[in-house]
Scaffold this active site. Structure first.
Site, PDB file in Angstrom:
ATOM      1  N   HIS A  67      16.031 -32.796  16.946  1.00 50.36           N
ATOM      2  CA  HIS A  67      17.226 -32.946  16.097  1.00 50.36           C
ATOM      3  C   HIS A  67      18.378 -32.366  16.786  1.00 50.36           C
ATOM      4  CE1 HIS A  67      18.659 -32.381  11.465  1.00 50.36           C
ATOM      5  NE2 HIS A  67      19.390 -33.180  12.365  1.00 50.36           N
ATOM      6  N   GLU A  70      19.899 -34.132  19.389  1.00 56.96           N
ATOM      7  CA  GLU A  70      20.539 -35.278  18.872  1.00 56.96           C
ATOM      8  C   GLU A  70      22.149 -34.873  18.767  1.00 56.96           C
ATOM      9  OE1 GLU A  70      21.933 -36.771  15.191  1.00 56.96           O
ATOM     10  OE2 GLU A  70      19.750 -36.822  15.079  1.00 56.96           O
ATOM     11  N   HIS A  71      22.353 -33.808  17.778  1.00 59.46           N
ATOM     12  CA  HIS A  71      23.762 -33.432  17.412  1.00 59.46           C
ATOM     13  C   HIS A  71      24.489 -32.926  18.554  1.00 59.46           C
ATOM     14  CE1 HIS A  71      23.488 -32.274  12.998  1.00 59.46           C
ATOM     15  NE2 HIS A  71      22.505 -33.038  13.313  1.00 59.46           N
ATOM     16  N   GLU A 145      25.524 -26.234  16.768  1.00 63.20           N
ATOM     17  CA  GLU A 145      24.815 -27.297  16.302  1.00 63.20           C
ATOM     18  C   GLU A 145      23.252 -26.859  16.007  1.00 63.20           C
ATOM     19  OE1 GLU A 145      26.183 -30.082  15.502  1.00 63.20           O
ATOM     20  OE2 GLU A 145      27.991 -29.216  16.416  1.00 63.20           O
ATOM     21  N   GLU A 167      21.643 -27.500   7.529  1.00 61.62           N
ATOM     22  CA  GLU A 167      21.147 -28.780   7.168  1.00 61.62           C
ATOM     23  C   GLU A 167      19.598 -29.026   6.661  1.00 61.62           C
ATOM     24  OE1 GLU A 167      20.208 -33.579   8.938  1.00 61.62           O
ATOM     25  OE2 GLU A 167      21.413 -32.108  10.197  1.00 61.62           O
TER      26      GLU A 167
END
Length: 975
Positions: A67, A70-71, A145, A167
């Site tokens: 994840h 990905e960012h 990130e 997040e």
């Protein structure tokens, strides 16, 4: 040109082709011989082109590495060395989709556009990001990130900060999110599905820079890639581009990205986990009970579709037997299911919400007893027909709620392609459907239940229960851990952390150079169509009723919307309008039990949905045209039955089944709670509008905090209020469903309009015709400035007011301002520097304006950012190229391709708001002609709005209490 099998095109060998009639496409599978990259192309005449590059990325732990990566790969690359090329594309391309996704076993980077030049630009940026990201140059990217130690001077406390960290703190605040994230862990503990690919906040800070880079080196190679193209395009041109710009520089290697299969269990496993609630909430009726099953492999196309239908049949309708049995047993207040097939081993779940741990055994017994009874006695064939029909309708309609259908097809292709099977397995559904339809004469579904549920030991019971003080304990533990960590550091090590923090902040606050910005490819204003598209609308009249006909190609489907004015409903009854939207179609009528009604709807239609909205006239939030909206669709050949059912529902619903009403009210409360946790930024922004706007006040009564409190009160006092609830629902329905309130909107081809005209009487005759008096609403608006407290670990921070009330007028240039605010000002200060997952703005025609943040670790710091926006825009400056970019990004939102039903919906919405083509064209012209000086002039507008100091924050109880001086009142949102 026709491509030939086994021929090589720019390094890509065409291995296989397949006509996929179900989606009017031809599938082509290629392999890039030098690099080993796979490519799947769906050729068709859709001008909304899609590209995706995906990688198989099995996580090894719960640090969230896939994840975070990905960012991070979208934060600058070899050819595009800006800090945020992704953001530059969002604000400056005509994309119809632009995002990235982390799944439990893969990472996808999809883009879409209807403009070929723009499409190539998007492909270029995404391919460069995937294969040549700047993560190797700048460790600050992973810090920003993912996570980092934040300490600005040697005497400060150390904190964790990072976008994904916050997040996932937000995701792990929601009990539903915790439940579904832990289900796969309970079923597949020894595989990639036994860890959290998105990242567990407790584990994310264990991720090292070395692990981070090694993961990219291992998995982000063309030999482990899956490229996807869809739409009407010159495929040879695209293959040439991918080869010459990227793949020719790579050689094929062996990438060990094998996905592990979980061995079946000998017996069902049980797990209990806790989720946080605030100290003021009660623990009773807050537990989730779930029973979960591993179901075969995703590459089994028949099982993949059949279990999706079975889940709907058992758990998703008022007539679903398993849902009904669990509700009747009063084990919990909401029941739903899930079939997750985007993983090697799909999983099926049965969930009861708002229950208690003491009900565990009874829950298990009822599930097994009910399913065993269905196997022994057989499932109602009409119920089977209904569930097959509704899923078949959805497959054929291919309307994916605003997502490009090419994107959805790409995702479905990965559900087999990633697991070493053909990518079209789940796209060619006709033969599979024929096999499943044998269930209408055989024990097909009964045998599925017996084999994959009753006799399946690969199963888990997962209980997620509330715990007071859990969030506070966790925060205290983190604080203590960080304090102890700091105490063990040497003076030099602390100085190094301070240096890293300041270096990150310097990177975040330093603007990209003009030279780097120019490296992002950009369209010209001349590439944009200067004229807005006209939406099809022909005004007609049937039986004295205004009918808006939208003649477009619908592939044999009719879309019928009934808009009933609700101006005759007294103010105190407005929440009942929204309750009525959830009741209709789920309770019995004069001629159908609610179970039979659900079956008839699903057998004969594509669905009937109800909603309510306070449409405000285009330039005012005080001139309201509130509507109760019934949206229905069916094949044109089934229109007669559709209209009959609509007439039955609006004219003959019975409101006296108190047991059923209670069940629906409990479910409504449950679903609202999920929405509040999942979309807290929208909830806070909508609620703040009720402080000053009549339109906002009305909407809050329909679906915001006022409505939630109304539902809580009805549930808590149902026994004493049951008769009153029934009478009020009947009263409100009799006011609303009246011929004098009705506006009809139909979207279907010209040749099919007569079919509607012929059958309209079947609906019309069920309506009342007495004169309805219009209420003069006098909404009491007040500056409440509430802190809405939950056990969540993050905030949703909103600030708003109506600029028209301050003497400002709407201009299309405000939409360009919104693009700049969202992707420059708020993005950089609230997301990049503040660590929130997102922050958004809105500038509406009626004058309402808001800023809101999503999964935000901050509160007063974010409000300070909002307050500084006016000065930022008063001093705003940029060059013509950047202004062009902002304008193009703004037009991208306006020109999103609309499905037939969306065209009809939008045309009707505009009609109700008295918004005509000239208004829309004027807005477009103002957008296209926006200059820097227009943006600067809006600085005063924003400053004046912020000075009104209307604030609403939904978030962590402790954080809100710490800042209680900001609020007029603080409220515990949940009981």
């Amino acid at each position: 040109m026709e491509l030939e099998l086994n021929k090589v095109y720019h390094g890509f060998k065409l291995l296989e082709t397949k006509d996929i009639n179900e989606i009017n496409s031809t599938g082509m599978v290629f392999e890039h011989e030098k690099s080993g990259a796979r490519l799947f192309y769906l050729k068709n005449d859709d001008d909304n082109k899609v590209f995706a590059v995906s990688f198989r990325t099995p996580p090894e732990d719960s640090t969230g590495l896939p994840h975070i990566l990905e960012h991070s790969v979208l934060c600058g690359s070899r050819k595009f060395p800006l800090k945020e090329p992704f953001v530059e594309l969002v604000k400056g391309s005509l994309n119809t989709f632009l995002n990235a996704f982390t799944f439990p076993d893969k990472t996808m980077y999809p883009v879409a556009s209807t403009n070929n030049k723009d499409f190539l630009n998007l492909m270029d940026v995404y391919l460069d990001a995937a294969f040549y990201p700047n993560i190797y140059k700048y460790p600050e990217i992973m810090m920003q990130e993912g996570w980092h130690y934040e300490i600005e001077d040697k005497d400060s406390e150390i904190n964790y900060k990072g976008v994904v960290y916050n997040e996932m703190k937000g995701a792990f605040s929601s009990p539903e999110s915790i439940l579904f994230r832990k289900i796969s862990e309970s079923l597949f503990p020894d595989t990639q599905y036994g860890v959290e690919s998105g990242g567990d906040p407790d584990v994310i800070p264990e991720l090292t820079q070395k692990q981070f880079l090694n993961f990219h080196k291992k998995y982000y190679h063309p030999s482990n890639s899956y490229m996807y193209l869809y739409g009407d395009m010159d495929i040879v041109e695209k293959l040439k581009f991918i080869n010459e710009e990227y793949l020719k520089d790579f050689d094929k290697i062996d990438v060990d990205s094998q996905l592990l299969m979980q061995n079946s269990f000998d017996k069902q496993k049980e797990t209990v986990i806790e989720y946080p609630i605030s100290n003021n909430e009660k623990e009773e009726d807050k537990t989730f009970l779930s029973m979960n099953f591993a179901v075969g492999k995703a590459t089994n196309d028949e099982l993949y579709l059949a279990f999706d239908i079975l889940e709907h049949l058992l758990l998703e309708t008022p007539s679903s037997p398993l849902k009904k049995a669990l509700i009747d047993a009063n084990i919990g207040k909401d029941v739903f299911g899930s079939f997750e097939a985007s993983m090697l081993q799909p999983m099926f779940s049965i969930v009861v919400k708002n229950s208690n741990e003491s009900e565990k055994e009874r829950f298990k017994d009822i599930v097994i007893k009910t399913l065993r009874g269905l196997v022994e006695k057989g499932i109602d064939k009409k119920l089977i027909e209904a569930s097959i029909n509704i899923r078949e309708f959805q497959l054929r309609e291919a309307d994916y709620h605003g997502y490009p259908k090419g994107l959805i097809y790409g995702m479905k292709s990965m559900d087999s392609w990633l697991y070493d099977e053909n990518p079209w397995i789940h796209l060619t559904y006709e033969d599979t459907l024929k096999k499943i339809k044998s269930a209408l004469e055989t024990n097909y579904f009964e045998e599925l239940i017996d084999k994959y549920i009753l006799k399946n030991n690969h199963s888990s019971v997962l209980i997620v229960k509330p715990a007071k003080g859990l969030a506070e304990k966790k925060e205290a533990d983190i604080k203590k851990k960080l304090q102890e960590f700091k105490q063990k550091l040497s003076k030099e090590e602390i100085e190094e952390l301070v240096k890293n923090t300041l270096k990150l902040k310097e990177r975040q606050t330093t603007a990209d150079s003009p030279e780097d910005l120019k490296k992002i490819p950009l369209l010209a204003i001349e590439d944009i169509e200067p004229n807005a598209k006209e939406l099809p609308l022909v005004e007609k009249e049937e039986q004295g009723i205004k009918v808006l006909h939208h003649p477009v190609f619908t592939n044999g489907i009719s879309y019928i919307n009934m808009y009933f004015g609700t101006e005759g409903v007294r103010e105190e009854f407005i929440p009942y309008i929204s309750l009525l939207t959830t009741i209709l179609g789920k309770v019995s009528t004069d001629n159908y039990s609610y179970e039979d009604l659900a079956k008839e709807i699903n057998i004969n239609t594509g669905g009937i949905r109800n909603g309510a909205q306070a449409y405000s006239e285009k330039w005012s939030d005080e001139k309201l045209h509130p509507k109760f909206v019934v949206k229905a669709k069916s094949l044109v050949s089934n229109m007669k039955k559709l209209v009959e059912l609509l007439g039955e529902i609006v004219g003959h619903t019975k409101f006296d089944d108190h047991k059923r009403l209670k069940e629906i009210i409990q479910e409504t409360k449950s679903r609202l709670e999920m929405i509040i946790f999942d979309r807290g930024h929208v909830f806070a922004a909508n609620h703040i509008l009720s402080y000053f706007s009549p339109a906002g006040k009305y909407e809050d009564m329909l679906g915001g905090l006022t409505f939630y409190n109304f539902i809580v009160d009805l549930e808590n006092n149902f026994e004493s209020k049951a008769k009153e609830i029934s009478e009020n629902l009947k009263h409100v329905s009799e006011i609303i469903f009246n011929k004098n309130n009705l506006l009809v909107s139909v979207t279907l081809e010209d040749t099919d309009y007569d079919e509607f005209k012929k059958n309209f009487d079947l609906f019309y005759t069920n309506l009342k015709s007495n004169r309805v008096s219009v209420e003069a609403y006098d909404f009491k608006v007040e500056q409440k400035n509430e802190g809405l407290m939950t056990s969540g670990k993050v905030q949703y921070v909103a600030k708003a007011y109506n600029f028209a009330k301050l003497g400002y007028s709407y201009s299309g240039s405000l939409q360009v301002l919104k693009t700049i605010a969202n992707y420059d000002y708020l993005w950089n200060r609230v997301r990049v520097q503040g660590g929130a997952y997102g922050s958004f703005s809105a500038f509406q025609r009626n004058g309402n304006m808001f800023f809101t943040s999503y999964r935000d670790p901050n509160l007063k710091e974010t409000l300070k950012v909002y307050d500084g926006a006016g000065e930022f825009f008063k001093n705003f400056d940029t060059d013509d190229r950047q202004m062009t970019k902002y304008i193009i990004g703004t037009v991208s939102d306006l020109d999103f391709p609309l499905t037939p039903s969306m065209k009809g919906d939008r045309a009707a919405d505009n009609y109700i708001k008295k918004l005509n083509y000239d208004d829309i064209q004027k807005e477009r012209k103002e957008i296209l002609n926006t200059k820097v000086e227009h943006i600067r002039k809006f600085g005063d507008l924003i400053s004046d709005v912020m000075k009104q100091n209307f604030i609403c924050v939904l978030g962590n109880e402790e954080k809100i209490t710490e800042n209680k001086n900001i609020f007029n009142s603080t409220i515990n949102l949940f009981e």
